[in-house]
Motif scaffolding. Structure first.
Motif, PDB file in Angstrom:
ATOM      1  N   LEU A  34      -8.126   2.323  14.690  1.00 23.23           N
ATOM      2  CA  LEU A  34      -9.333   2.317  14.010  1.00 23.23           C
ATOM      3  C   LEU A  34     -10.385   2.900  14.493  1.00 23.23           C
ATOM      4  O   LEU A  34     -11.346   3.374  13.639  1.00 23.23           O
ATOM      5  CB  LEU A  34      -9.549   0.683  14.014  1.00 23.23           C
ATOM      6  CG  LEU A  34      -8.357  -0.272  13.065  1.00 23.23           C
ATOM      7  CD1 LEU A  34      -8.700  -1.748  13.508  1.00 23.23           C
ATOM      8  CD2 LEU A  34      -8.585   0.037  11.683  1.00 23.23           C
ATOM      9  N   ALA A  35     -10.765   2.920  15.748  1.00 24.19           N
ATOM     10  CA  ALA A  35     -11.862   3.566  16.166  1.00 24.19           C
ATOM     11  C   ALA A  35     -11.760   4.985  16.020  1.00 24.19           C
ATOM     12  O   ALA A  35     -12.867   5.693  15.608  1.00 24.19           O
ATOM     13  CB  ALA A  35     -11.991   3.466  17.569  1.00 24.19           C
ATOM     14  N   ALA A  55      -7.515   1.919   5.836  1.00 27.54           N
ATOM     15  CA  ALA A  55      -7.151   0.842   5.184  1.00 27.54           C
ATOM     16  C   ALA A  55      -5.613  -0.022   5.625  1.00 27.54           C
ATOM     17  O   ALA A  55      -5.461  -1.076   5.728  1.00 27.54           O
ATOM     18  CB  ALA A  55      -7.008   0.671   3.669  1.00 27.54           C
ATOM     19  N   ASP A  56      -4.821   1.037   5.894  1.00 26.12           N
ATOM     20  CA  ASP A  56      -3.496   0.610   6.439  1.00 26.12           C
ATOM     21  C   ASP A  56      -3.478   0.057   7.619  1.00 26.12           C
ATOM     22  O   ASP A  56      -2.661  -1.087   8.107  1.00 26.12           O
ATOM     23  CB  ASP A  56      -2.765   1.752   6.164  1.00 26.12           C
ATOM     24  CG  ASP A  56      -0.958   1.634   6.376  1.00 26.12           C
ATOM     25  OD1 ASP A  56      -0.447   0.996   5.671  1.00 26.12           O
ATOM     26  OD2 ASP A  56      -0.491   2.085   7.600  1.00 26.12           O
ATOM     27  N   ALA A  57      -4.315   0.732   8.677  1.00 23.73           N
ATOM     28  CA  ALA A  57      -4.557   0.010   9.895  1.00 23.73           C
ATOM     29  C   ALA A  57      -5.223  -1.305   9.974  1.00 23.73           C
ATOM     30  O   ALA A  57      -4.860  -2.293  10.614  1.00 23.73           O
ATOM     31  CB  ALA A  57      -5.192   0.992  10.721  1.00 23.73           C
ATOM     32  N   LEU A  58      -6.042  -1.224   8.922  1.00 26.73           N
ATOM     33  CA  LEU A  58      -6.804  -2.802   8.836  1.00 26.73           C
ATOM     34  C   LEU A  58      -5.760  -3.809   8.385  1.00 26.73           C
ATOM     35  O   LEU A  58      -5.740  -4.982   8.942  1.00 26.73           O
ATOM     36  CB  LEU A  58      -7.889  -2.755   7.921  1.00 26.73           C
ATOM     37  CG  LEU A  58      -9.095  -2.041   8.518  1.00 26.73           C
ATOM     38  CD1 LEU A  58      -9.927  -1.575   7.077  1.00 26.73           C
ATOM     39  CD2 LEU A  58      -9.836  -2.837   9.441  1.00 26.73           C
ATOM     40  N   TRP A  67     -11.166  -0.826   1.746  1.00 25.18           N
ATOM     41  CA  TRP A  67     -10.981   0.301   1.982  1.00 25.18           C
ATOM     42  C   TRP A  67      -9.851   1.211   1.115  1.00 25.18           C
ATOM     43  O   TRP A  67     -10.009   2.354   0.913  1.00 25.18           O
ATOM     44  CB  TRP A  67     -10.872   0.556   3.483  1.00 25.18           C
ATOM     45  CG  TRP A  67     -12.092   0.568   4.128  1.00 25.18           C
ATOM     46  CD1 TRP A  67     -12.377  -0.697   4.589  1.00 25.18           C
ATOM     47  CD2 TRP A  67     -13.059   1.391   4.155  1.00 25.18           C
ATOM     48  NE1 TRP A  67     -13.939  -0.501   5.156  1.00 25.18           N
ATOM     49  CE2 TRP A  67     -14.239   0.787   4.694  1.00 25.18           C
ATOM     50  CE3 TRP A  67     -13.351   2.465   3.471  1.00 25.18           C
ATOM     51  CZ2 TRP A  67     -15.451   1.466   4.879  1.00 25.18           C
ATOM     52  CZ3 TRP A  67     -14.454   3.246   3.696  1.00 25.18           C
ATOM     53  CH2 TRP A  67     -15.624   2.659   4.183  1.00 25.18           C
ATOM     54  N   PHE A  68      -8.929   0.224   0.784  1.00 24.90           N
ATOM     55  CA  PHE A  68      -8.000   0.772  -0.185  1.00 24.90           C
ATOM     56  C   PHE A  68      -8.520   1.061  -1.583  1.00 24.90           C
ATOM     57  O   PHE A  68      -8.328   1.944  -2.153  1.00 24.90           O
ATOM     58  CB  PHE A  68      -6.670  -0.138  -0.543  1.00 24.90           C
ATOM     59  CG  PHE A  68      -5.505   0.052   0.563  1.00 24.90           C
ATOM     60  CD1 PHE A  68      -5.061   1.098   0.791  1.00 24.90           C
ATOM     61  CD2 PHE A  68      -5.077  -1.079   1.240  1.00 24.90           C
ATOM     62  CE1 PHE A  68      -4.036   1.148   1.798  1.00 24.90           C
ATOM     63  CE2 PHE A  68      -3.942  -1.299   2.220  1.00 24.90           C
ATOM     64  CZ  PHE A  68      -3.535   0.115   2.396  1.00 24.90           C
ATOM     65  N   GLY A  69      -9.600   0.283  -1.985  1.00 26.54           N
ATOM     66  CA  GLY A  69     -10.294   0.439  -3.291  1.00 26.54           C
ATOM     67  C   GLY A  69     -11.338   1.592  -2.988  1.00 26.54           C
ATOM     68  O   GLY A  69     -11.173   2.607  -4.033  1.00 26.54           O
ATOM     69  N   ALA A 115      -3.212   4.094  -3.207  1.00 29.32           N
ATOM     70  CA  ALA A 115      -4.064   3.240  -2.753  1.00 29.32           C
ATOM     71  C   ALA A 115      -4.575   2.004  -3.647  1.00 29.32           C
ATOM     72  O   ALA A 115      -4.764   0.884  -3.323  1.00 29.32           O
ATOM     73  CB  ALA A 115      -5.372   3.953  -2.575  1.00 29.32           C
ATOM     74  N   ALA A 116      -4.397   2.283  -5.206  1.00 30.09           N
ATOM     75  CA  ALA A 116      -4.978   1.349  -5.898  1.00 30.09           C
ATOM     76  C   ALA A 116      -3.714   0.199  -5.936  1.00 30.09           C
ATOM     77  O   ALA A 116      -3.925  -1.119  -5.990  1.00 30.09           O
ATOM     78  CB  ALA A 116      -4.973   1.763  -7.210  1.00 30.09           C
TER      79      ALA A 116
END
Length: 251
Positions: A188-189, A213-216, A228-230, A243-244
């Motif tokens: 993430l960093a 977003a995937d990592a989150l 973040w996907f949005g 992503a949507a």
């Protein structure tokens, strides 16, 4: 991605070159000959910069190499194994041309030949000095089970000179290497270094934010992942990601 000097050795006569070229273009290869060049693989379809590099070859060699490069480019998405065969044929006559080595490396990457891809892209960089494929090289290291080598690519001095899109791709790969090593917070960093300003998306932002977003989501931060996907979906004007759909599935 570009698709575009013969290897050292005894010089070949013009008659020999003509025979070799005509025997492979638009015909079925026979035993002992190289893979056939499709009749619609016109070297004029190459990027002008690649055609310029091929001028270091004889006219017939340039036609031969160019035809195979075009064929590789035409097949790389639908039949990467066949594309690699064409790229290898081009390399056989044009191993000293940077665009040829780059095309072979990218074809090998798409075909899953990671070691060959890495070797060819390194050769292309030595010839041209262009490090724009550094993210692909890092991904090859990941695929070869060497994520720690992918991490070191981020320390390469050339990273400072990459455009935003190329740098974003490298950050995505390096973050993936961190995840391979079980270092999710570090991943993430790494992605945060690529810029998280949703009001000012840049080339590569959509893919970077998607990876973030995937990592989150993996970290269990569902609401942040939806956000973040949005953002990735909004920035993804070329519809490269899902992503949507990912955001909707988390609601």
């Amino acid at each position: 991605m570009r698709y575009p000097r013969t290897p050292s050795g005894p010089s070949r006569g013009r008659r020999e070159e003509v025979a070799d070229y005509e025997s492979t273009r638009g015909s079925r290869p026979t035993r002992g000959t190289e893979i056939a060049i499709p009749s619609d693989a016109d070297p004029k379809l190459l990027d002008p910069s690649v055609r310029s590099e091929l001028r270091s070859l004889s006219k017939l060699a340039a036609e031969f190499v160019g035809g195979h490069l075009v064929a590789a480019g035409q097949l790389i998405d639908s039949d990467p194994t066949r594309a690699l065969e064409h790229a290898r044929a081009a390399r056989g006559r044009g191993a000293r041309v940077g665009a040829v080595r780059e095309a072979t490396g990218l074809a090998a990457y798409h075909a899953g030949e990671w070691a060959e891809a890495l070797s060819e892209l390194r050769a292309a960089r030595r010839i041209t000095g262009d490090a724009s494929n550094i993210a692909v090289m890092a991904d090859c290291e990941r695929a070869l089970g060497r994520p720690e080598r992918a991490l070191k690519m981020l320390e390469d001095p050339v990273v400072r000179k990459l455009d935003h899109e190329a740098r974003a791709e490298l950050l995505i790969v390096v973050a993936g290497a961190r995840r391979d090593m079980g270092q999710l917070d570090a991943a993430l960093a790494v992605l945060e270094r690529g810029g998280l300003d949703v009001n000012h998306p840049k080339p590569g932002s959509a893919r970077l934010w998607y990876a973030y977003a995937d990592a989150l989501a993996e970290a269990g931060r569902t609401q942040d992942a939806i956000q973040w996907f949005g953002a990735a979906a909004k920035a993804d004007v070329d519809d490269e990601t899902d992503a949507a759909d990912r955001a909707a599935n988390l609601l």
